[in-house]
Design a protein around this motif. Structure first.
Motif, PDB file in Angstrom:
ATOM      1  N   VAL A  13      -4.006 -86.703  16.953  1.00 16.95           N
ATOM      2  CA  VAL A  13      -5.072 -86.803  18.175  1.00 16.95           C
ATOM      3  C   VAL A  13      -4.281 -86.435  19.263  1.00 16.95           C
ATOM      4  N   ALA A  14      -4.787 -85.589  20.066  1.00 16.85           N
ATOM      5  CA  ALA A  14      -4.352 -84.854  21.207  1.00 16.85           C
ATOM      6  C   ALA A  14      -4.403 -85.768  22.394  1.00 16.85           C
ATOM      7  N   VAL A  15      -3.307 -85.873  23.212  1.00 20.75           N
ATOM      8  CA  VAL A  15      -3.440 -86.672  24.338  1.00 20.75           C
ATOM      9  C   VAL A  15      -4.324 -85.875  25.537  1.00 20.75           C
ATOM     10  N   PRO A  16      -5.204 -86.554  26.163  1.00 22.61           N
ATOM     11  CA  PRO A  16      -5.926 -85.557  27.092  1.00 22.61           C
ATOM     12  C   PRO A  16      -5.068 -85.594  28.284  1.00 22.61           C
ATOM     13  N   PRO A  17      -5.725 -84.489  29.369  1.00 19.53           N
ATOM     14  CA  PRO A  17      -5.131 -84.600  30.573  1.00 19.53           C
ATOM     15  C   PRO A  17      -5.705 -85.621  31.491  1.00 19.53           C
ATOM     16  N   TRP A  18      -4.833 -86.629  31.762  1.00 17.47           N
ATOM     17  CA  TRP A  18      -5.103 -87.696  32.629  1.00 17.47           C
ATOM     18  C   TRP A  18      -5.636 -87.338  33.943  1.00 17.47           C
ATOM     19  N   ALA A  19      -6.876 -88.087  34.157  1.00 20.33           N
ATOM     20  CA  ALA A  19      -7.563 -87.666  35.751  1.00 20.33           C
ATOM     21  C   ALA A  19      -6.667 -87.978  36.792  1.00 20.33           C
ATOM     22  N   THR A  20      -5.847 -88.919  36.855  1.00 21.62           N
ATOM     23  CA  THR A  20      -4.951 -89.353  37.867  1.00 21.62           C
ATOM     24  C   THR A  20      -3.702 -88.430  38.014  1.00 21.62           C
ATOM     25  N   ALA A  21      -3.261 -87.582  37.204  1.00 18.61           N
ATOM     26  CA  ALA A  21      -2.154 -86.769  36.872  1.00 18.61           C
ATOM     27  C   ALA A  21      -1.962 -86.213  38.002  1.00 18.61           C
ATOM     28  N   SER A  22      -3.261 -85.539  38.773  1.00 20.40           N
ATOM     29  CA  SER A  22      -3.072 -84.692  39.980  1.00 20.40           C
ATOM     30  C   SER A  22      -3.312 -85.156  40.996  1.00 20.40           C
ATOM     31  N   LEU A  23      -3.448 -86.342  40.986  1.00 19.35           N
ATOM     32  CA  LEU A  23      -3.605 -87.262  42.629  1.00 19.35           C
ATOM     33  C   LEU A  23      -2.300 -87.042  43.410  1.00 19.35           C
ATOM     34  N   LYS A  24      -2.565 -87.056  44.794  1.00 21.89           N
ATOM     35  CA  LYS A  24      -1.609 -87.017  45.545  1.00 21.89           C
ATOM     36  C   LYS A  24      -1.686 -88.221  46.475  1.00 21.89           C
ATOM     37  N   LYS A  25      -0.416 -88.621  47.276  1.00 23.38           N
ATOM     38  CA  LYS A  25      -0.601 -89.841  48.205  1.00 23.38           C
ATOM     39  C   LYS A  25      -1.466 -89.789  49.343  1.00 23.38           C
ATOM     40  N   SER A  26      -1.674 -88.701  49.706  1.00 22.35           N
ATOM     41  CA  SER A  26      -2.603 -88.226  50.748  1.00 22.35           C
ATOM     42  C   SER A  26      -4.091 -88.298  50.347  1.00 22.35           C
ATOM     43  N   ASP A  27      -4.389 -88.336  49.085  1.00 20.95           N
ATOM     44  CA  ASP A  27      -5.680 -88.341  48.684  1.00 20.95           C
ATOM     45  C   ASP A  27      -6.674 -89.543  49.214  1.00 20.95           C
ATOM     46  N   SER A  28      -7.752 -89.421  49.337  1.00 17.53           N
ATOM     47  CA  SER A  28      -8.712 -90.627  49.908  1.00 17.53           C
ATOM     48  C   SER A  28      -8.753 -91.616  48.781  1.00 17.53           C
ATOM     49  N   VAL A  29      -8.972 -92.823  49.304  1.00 20.24           N
ATOM     50  CA  VAL A  29      -9.216 -93.883  48.475  1.00 20.24           C
ATOM     51  C   VAL A  29     -10.587 -93.713  47.567  1.00 20.24           C
ATOM     52  N   GLU A  30     -11.528 -93.270  48.100  1.00 17.99           N
ATOM     53  CA  GLU A  30     -12.645 -92.921  47.206  1.00 17.99           C
ATOM     54  C   GLU A  30     -12.195 -92.142  45.996  1.00 17.99           C
ATOM     55  N   LEU A  31     -11.783 -90.801  46.307  1.00 19.34           N
ATOM     56  CA  LEU A  31     -11.207 -89.803  45.325  1.00 19.34           C
ATOM     57  C   LEU A  31     -10.297 -90.643  44.198  1.00 19.34           C
ATOM     58  N   LYS A  32      -9.097 -91.744  44.554  1.00 23.82           N
ATOM     59  CA  LYS A  32      -8.500 -92.120  43.715  1.00 23.82           C
ATOM     60  C   LYS A  32      -9.296 -93.117  43.063  1.00 23.82           C
ATOM     61  N   VAL A  33     -10.185 -93.868  43.558  1.00 23.21           N
ATOM     62  CA  VAL A  33     -10.980 -94.797  42.611  1.00 23.21           C
ATOM     63  C   VAL A  33     -11.990 -94.130  41.500  1.00 23.21           C
ATOM     64  N   ARG A  34     -12.393 -92.976  41.870  1.00 27.59           N
ATOM     65  CA  ARG A  34     -13.259 -92.236  41.133  1.00 27.59           C
ATOM     66  C   ARG A  34     -12.284 -91.542  39.952  1.00 27.59           C
ATOM     67  N   ALA A  35     -11.090 -91.177  40.247  1.00 24.71           N
ATOM     68  CA  ALA A  35     -10.161 -90.698  39.309  1.00 24.71           C
ATOM     69  C   ALA A  35      -9.739 -91.777  38.353  1.00 24.71           C
ATOM     70  N   LEU A  36      -9.463 -92.813  38.841  1.00 21.68           N
ATOM     71  CA  LEU A  36      -9.212 -94.496  38.122  1.00 21.68           C
ATOM     72  C   LEU A  36     -10.259 -94.505  37.210  1.00 21.68           C
ATOM     73  N   LEU A  37     -11.729 -94.602  37.697  1.00 20.15           N
ATOM     74  CA  LEU A  37     -12.562 -94.801  36.620  1.00 20.15           C
ATOM     75  C   LEU A  37     -12.899 -93.651  35.521  1.00 20.15           C
ATOM     76  N   ALA A  38     -12.549 -92.537  35.748  1.00 21.21           N
ATOM     77  CA  ALA A  38     -12.579 -91.382  34.802  1.00 21.21           C
ATOM     78  C   ALA A  38     -11.616 -91.604  33.935  1.00 21.21           C
ATOM     79  N   GLU A  39     -10.546 -92.007  34.343  1.00 25.81           N
ATOM     80  CA  GLU A  39      -9.296 -92.271  33.527  1.00 25.81           C
ATOM     81  C   GLU A  39      -9.472 -93.255  32.454  1.00 25.81           C
ATOM     82  N   ARG A  40     -10.076 -94.247  32.991  1.00 26.27           N
ATOM     83  CA  ARG A  40     -10.478 -95.438  32.294  1.00 26.27           C
ATOM     84  C   ARG A  40     -11.493 -94.967  31.060  1.00 26.27           C
TER      85      ARG A  40
END
Length: 82
Positions: free
Chosen positions: A37-64
């Motif tokens: 089983v291949a490990v998917p490229p996680w959505a939060t792997a490319s997040l930066k500290k300077s990204d908005s909270v909205e973008l971080k929440v969306r990435a966390l939901l996608a990673e879930r």
């Protein structure tokens, strides 16, 4: 008495042995062959500290959702070996 015992033993010695083929079923361990089983490229792997909270929440939901799908694939792969 001794003569009778000799006749009994002599009678057993002249009989031919019975040849039989017996089939014995024994479980044998077989290695499980499933695709890895291949490990998917996680959505939060490319997040930066300077990204908005909205973008971080969306990435966390996608990673879930990604994690849930990945776990289902792992369960299916391990269940195929039973």
């Amino acid at each position: 008495m001794m003569v009778a015992l000799c006749f009994v033993l002599a009678g057993c010695g002249t009989r031919e042995p019975e040849v039989r083929t017996v089939r014995v079923e024994v479980p044998v361990l077989v290695p499980c062959k499933t695709q890895e089983v291949a490990v998917p490229p996680w959505a939060t792997a490319s997040l930066k500290k300077s990204d908005s909270v909205e973008l971080k929440v969306r990435a966390l939901l996608a990673e879930r959702r990604q994690r849930i799908g990945y776990e289902r694939e792992l369960v299916a792969a391990s269940g195929a070996c039973r």
